[in-house]
Motif scaffolding. Structure first.
Motif, PDB file in Angstrom:
ATOM      1  N   SER A 139      -5.540   7.117  -2.166  1.00 36.57           N
ATOM      2  CA  SER A 139      -4.683   5.969  -2.509  1.00 36.57           C
ATOM      3  C   SER A 139      -5.042   4.757  -1.647  1.00 36.57           C
ATOM      4  O   SER A 139      -4.526   3.678  -1.870  1.00 36.57           O
ATOM      5  CB  SER A 139      -3.203   6.331  -2.352  1.00 36.57           C
ATOM      6  N   ASN A 140      -5.925   4.942  -0.678  1.00 31.03           N
ATOM      7  CA  ASN A 140      -6.342   3.825   0.170  1.00 31.03           C
ATOM      8  C   ASN A 140      -7.545   3.128  -0.464  1.00 31.03           C
ATOM      9  O   ASN A 140      -8.686   3.586  -0.374  1.00 31.03           O
ATOM     10  CB  ASN A 140      -6.681   4.329   1.573  1.00 31.03           C
ATOM     11  N   ARG A 178       1.728   1.620  -3.591  1.00 31.64           N
ATOM     12  CA  ARG A 178       0.642   2.259  -4.340  1.00 31.64           C
ATOM     13  C   ARG A 178       0.611   3.766  -4.094  1.00 31.64           C
ATOM     14  O   ARG A 178       0.501   4.562  -5.016  1.00 31.64           O
ATOM     15  CB  ARG A 178      -0.702   1.660  -3.987  1.00 31.64           C
ATOM     16  N   ALA A 179       0.746   4.153  -2.817  1.00 29.06           N
ATOM     17  CA  ALA A 179       0.687   5.577  -2.480  1.00 29.06           C
ATOM     18  C   ALA A 179       1.802   6.348  -3.195  1.00 29.06           C
ATOM     19  O   ALA A 179       1.578   7.436  -3.726  1.00 29.06           O
ATOM     20  CB  ALA A 179       0.787   5.765  -0.967  1.00 29.06           C
ATOM     21  N   ALA A 212       0.196   4.194   5.090  1.00 30.35           N
ATOM     22  CA  ALA A 212      -0.286   3.222   4.104  1.00 30.35           C
ATOM     23  C   ALA A 212      -0.510   1.846   4.724  1.00 30.35           C
ATOM     24  O   ALA A 212      -1.336   1.061   4.263  1.00 30.35           O
ATOM     25  CB  ALA A 212       0.695   3.129   2.940  1.00 30.35           C
ATOM     26  N   GLU A 213       0.218   1.552   5.805  1.00 30.46           N
ATOM     27  CA  GLU A 213       0.098   0.240   6.441  1.00 30.46           C
ATOM     28  C   GLU A 213      -1.269  -0.024   7.058  1.00 30.46           C
ATOM     29  O   GLU A 213      -1.611  -1.169   7.349  1.00 30.46           O
ATOM     30  CB  GLU A 213       1.139   0.113   7.552  1.00 30.46           C
ATOM     31  N   THR A 250       3.699   3.300   8.941  1.00 33.89           N
ATOM     32  CA  THR A 250       3.406   4.306   7.921  1.00 33.89           C
ATOM     33  C   THR A 250       1.892   4.348   7.749  1.00 33.89           C
ATOM     34  O   THR A 250       1.194   3.376   8.070  1.00 33.89           O
ATOM     35  CB  THR A 250       4.024   3.970   6.545  1.00 33.89           C
ATOM     36  N   HIS A 278       0.822  -1.209   0.000  1.00 32.29           N
ATOM     37  CA  HIS A 278       0.000   0.000   0.000  1.00 32.29           C
ATOM     38  C   HIS A 278       0.853   1.255   0.000  1.00 32.29           C
ATOM     39  O   HIS A 278       0.469   2.288  -0.524  1.00 32.29           O
ATOM     40  CB  HIS A 278      -0.978  -0.036   1.167  1.00 32.29           C
ATOM     41  N   GLU A 279       2.050   1.117   0.579  1.00 32.38           N
ATOM     42  CA  GLU A 279       3.035   2.188   0.488  1.00 32.38           C
ATOM     43  C   GLU A 279       3.455   2.343  -0.982  1.00 32.38           C
ATOM     44  O   GLU A 279       3.543   3.443  -1.513  1.00 32.38           O
ATOM     45  CB  GLU A 279       4.249   1.829   1.355  1.00 32.38           C
ATOM     46  N   GLY A 293      -5.063  12.945  -0.468  1.00 34.30           N
ATOM     47  CA  GLY A 293      -4.084  11.890  -0.214  1.00 34.30           C
ATOM     48  C   GLY A 293      -4.691  10.537   0.110  1.00 34.30           C
ATOM     49  O   GLY A 293      -4.154   9.495  -0.282  1.00 34.30           O
ATOM     50  N   GLU A 345      -3.998  -0.004   5.690  1.00 34.49           N
ATOM     51  CA  GLU A 345      -4.762  -0.856   4.779  1.00 34.49           C
ATOM     52  C   GLU A 345      -4.294  -2.308   4.862  1.00 34.49           C
ATOM     53  O   GLU A 345      -5.111  -3.235   4.844  1.00 34.49           O
ATOM     54  CB  GLU A 345      -4.625  -0.321   3.349  1.00 34.49           C
ATOM     55  N   THR A 346      -2.983  -2.494   4.972  1.00 36.70           N
ATOM     56  CA  THR A 346      -2.434  -3.844   5.113  1.00 36.70           C
ATOM     57  C   THR A 346      -2.991  -4.506   6.366  1.00 36.70           C
ATOM     58  O   THR A 346      -3.439  -5.653   6.338  1.00 36.70           O
ATOM     59  CB  THR A 346      -0.894  -3.771   5.216  1.00 36.70           C
TER      60      THR A 346
END
Lengths: 254, 510
Positions: free
Chosen positions: B420-421, A83-84, B333-334, B331, A80-81, B417, B336-337
């Motif tokens: 992206s999720n 993708r961002a 973005a994590e 982070t 996901h990082e 921003g 979502e993981t």
């Protein structure tokens, strides 16, 4: 089988020593503790320092464990990082090429689609994030096969399936294709999975230049190819996007 | 000597934001040619106070304009028009003879006017000026900030009444300087920025004399209210002669950049907080459900287009809290993981009422809760609950908009921003039961300002041309069944109820 390599054993001993109680040790402390000549210990410490596994305090001259060791434990890049970081470049690639863009990573024995940008013609399209593509017959898969030994290993366990008359199923032929992909820096798959569809892919690397994924454009063979080969301007666009994403992930310019 | 129009093939947009100023140069197809950006200092004189140095901001703006031209390898001859978009409500007063700000700008987040706002409400309360302005008395808006400066800077009221002082939100400050400053700079604002001052009457689009009197603001400091898309003047300096042709507050600019030109179209910008704007057409819709009524845009002499605005204070910042305060992820973005490690929220709900509940509740006595906890709940479930909090808050604002306007949302255009999720965007589509669409150009704010400027000078002929530039980069369609959606919404509302009344000494405000 050759015996253990002495300098590696010594390096490991130094790392264990630095990981123990005292956080920072001087050269003489290291050499005394391990019974090494100062020159030997210094040589090993300097090598470890170059690799980032050991850091030297500029004032005291003492050594401690380096940040690189921490990174070793978490070198896996969160998709996901990825993708961002890739979002802007993937959008731009789709706009520039007029085709669908996918980002994929190796997952089990295939390519997991982690990002998908629609072809910019506002036609009905369905988001394919989370779906899988085969390794041996797609541009994304070929890039991963060419650069990631783990991906290539999967082919031995899961023999490639034939989808069209153009699918490569012979491992020797696939290896040849991988060599070509490495050499020229991009992959192509023309009607090898789906009739009428051609794709062009390139490698995404992280800051250590490890392969972390691939980016590709995919579209009708009539638009992506000319006289049977993929259009060079599209190859340029895909490679530029892959380089830009890699740069954003911290990879050095190349 | 200025020229009315040149053969330029590009539009420059200046985005004067809260943390930085940017200049983005766009081509005719709406694609970005070059970007330059510089941050400016955030000044915190005491808790709750936030200021910007107006002179620094003007220096940064000049620098990013030159920077973007250089990066694009273009000159002023290539630029057909300049558009402005800006942080809204931030207030600056300056001396018209010297061009010097008389005080740092008071930033929209600055809460020093809270007590003043209570006082201005008199016996009526925070809705005293809502009918005229569409806004509740709150510390964000510019009017009370002007009053504070006039009351607290020595001799300022006298200078203002003598006609020596000019007021502006950041659009006015940038345009005045850009068009010459003390040497003939034009003192204007646009309807969208004026609609955030609490001083403009939404129906007449003029300064409201009665409110000016109640607020104690002399009319002599105020800029002329103009449309969002017309030539206000021509630039001096590096862009000499280029028409300055648009101004829009940032959220309105995003609405315009997302080409939400039709009544019923809405956009939502997902950042640390979230701003949802719904185009309500030529009608200013009064809100009875805690939303703001505001001007969406006005093109030249055409009729103004109004909007309902719902803001959500805590969305991306909840993910940051999860990362920085709880340390569960490393982070953003994590999230979502982690959320993908489980199938659902496991019965857990997080309501991030960190500083009370905002739209549509407006309860300052509320504080955040994590509820529905059992031994079964894992960090994966909590990660789900974090993302679902943003989705349900969006749903509540959308529902309030439907009640106020009678318009049912057919699709939501998103930017920012958090787009992206993937899981979050899917979740929003699921709880709204409407498709969520992401366009190609992420910079919808700057694009909106460029579009308005381009329209004003004829670079783009009409709204349809702009609409044709909008392309879908991704679309999430609802996949949740109705029974699940209804059950989950009910649970969310129960969780929201549990946040209320936590702060006891504070009386709930209306």
């Amino acid at each position: 089988m050759p015996g253990p390599i002495q300098s590696l054993e010594r390096a490991a001993a130094i790392l264990r020593l630095l990981a123990g109680g005292e956080r920072r040790l001087g050269l003489s402390e290291v050499s005394a503790s391990l019974g090494l000549a100062k020159g030997t210990a210094h040589g090993i410490l300097r090598t470890l320092q170059q690799e980032g596994f050991v850091e030297q305090d500029p004032e005291s001259g003492k050594y401690q464990l380096g940040a690189e060791l921490l990174r070793l434990g978490q070198s896996y890049l969160d998709v996901h990082e990825l993708r961002a970081r890739a979002l802007v470049w993937a959008d731009d690639l789709a706009r520039a090429s007029g085709e669908t863009v996918y980002l994929g990573v190796l997952h089990q024995h295939g390519v997991l689609i982690v990002h998908h940008v629609f072809r910019p013609d506002d036609s009905r399209q369905v988001l394919e994030v989370g779906s899988m593509q085969p390794l041996h017959s797609t541009a994304l898969g070929k890039v991963l096969l060419a650069h990631d030994p783990v991906a290539r290993g999967e082919l031995d366990d899961y023999p490639p399936e034939s989808f069209t008359s153009r699918t490569l199923v012979d491992l020797a032929a696939i290896d040849e294709e991988c060599a070509l992909t490495r050499e020229r820096g991009w992959s192509a798959a023309v009607e090898e999975t789906w009739a009428g569809v051609a794709s062009i892919g390139a490698l995404i690397q992280d800051r250590r230049r490890n392969p972390v994924g691939a980016v590709c454009i995919s579209g009708a063979v009539e638009r992506v190819c000319e006289a049977g080969v993929v259009r060079p301007e599209l190859v340029v666009a895909v490679r530029e996007a892959a380089r830009a994403i890699s740069r954003d992930l911290g990879a050095a310019r190349f | 000597m200025t020229t009315l129009s040149n053969g330029g093939q590009y539009i420059a947009a200046i985005d004067q934001g809260t943390t930085s100023s940017r200049c983005i140069i766009f081509g005719a197809d709406g694609r970005i040619v070059a970007v330059d950006q510089q941050e400016h200092s955030q000044i915190f004189p005491q808790p709750g106070w936030v200021e910007h140095d107006g002179a620094e901001i003007w220096t940064r703006v000049q620098s990013v304009v030159a920077g973007a031209l250089e990066k694009a390898d273009l000159t002023k001859a290539d630029i057909r028009a300049i558009g402005i978009t800006n942080q809204r409500e931030t207030t600056i007063l300056w001396d018209r003879h010297t061009g010097e700000p008389v005080h740092n700008a008071l930033v929209w987040q600055d809460t020093r006017t809270e007590a003043l706002c209570k006082e201005l409400g008199r016996n009526v309360g925070q809705d005293r000026f809502r009918r005229e302005t569409g806004l509740p008395l709150a510390s964000y808006f510019a009017g009370p900030k002007i009053r504070w400066l006039l009351d607290n800077v020595d001799g300022l009221r006298e200078r203002a009444e003598a006609g020596d002082i000019l007021f502006g939100t950041m659009d006015s400050w940038v345009i005045w300087n850009l068009t010459g400053g003390v040497n003939g700079g034009v003192h204007v604002t646009d309807v969208t920025n004026a609609s955030r001052t609490m001083l403009m009457n939404l129906a007449t689009l003029e300064w409201d004399a009665k409110i000016l009197e109640s607020m104690g603001v002399p009319a002599s400091v105020l800029p002329e209210i103009r449309s969002s898309a017309e030539v206000y003047g021509h630039a001096v300096g590096v862009l000499e002669g280029v028409p300055v042709a648009s101004a829009l507050g940032d959220q309105q600019a995003a609405l315009f950049g997302q080409t939400c030109f039709d009544k019923g179209e809405a956009k939502s910008t997902y950042g640390t907080g979230t701003f949802l704007l719904l185009n309500t057409g030529e009608k200013a819709v009064n809100s009875y459900h805690g939303l703001l009524t505001t001007v969406g845009y006005r093109i030249g002499n055409e009729k103004p287009v109004y909007a309902l605005e719902g803001s959500i204070a805590v969305t991306g910042s909840l993910v940051q809290w999860f990362r920085d305060q709880l340390g569960i992820i490393s982070t953003a973005a994590e999230i979502e993981t982690l959320a993908n490690t489980v199938q659902d929220n496991g019965g857990a709900y997080i309501v991030p009422a960190f500083s009370g509940l905002f739209a549509p509740y407006w309860r300052s006595d509320a504080r955040g809760v994590i509820t529905g906890l059992t031994r079964y709940v894992t960090k994966g479930h909590l990660a789900r609950a974090v993302l679902e909090a943003t989705a349900w808050q969006t749903r509540e604002v959308v529902d309030a908009m439907a009640k106020d306007s009678g318009v049912t949302l057919t699709a939501l255009k998103v930017d920012g921003g958090m787009t992206s999720n993937n899981l979050l965007m899917q979740n929003i589509a699921d709880v709204l039961d409407a498709p969520v669409e992401r366009p190609f150009v992420a910079e919808t704010t700057a694009l909106g300002a460029a579009y308005a400027a381009g329209l004003a000078v004829g670079f783009w002929p009409d709204l349809d041309t702009l609409r044709a530039n909008w392309h879908r980069a991704a679309e999430w369609t609802p996949r949740m069944d109705e029974a699940t959606r209804d059950r989950e919404y009910k649970n969310w509302l129960k969780a929201v109820e549990r946040t209320m009344g936590w702060i006891e000494e504070d009386q709930p405000s209306a």
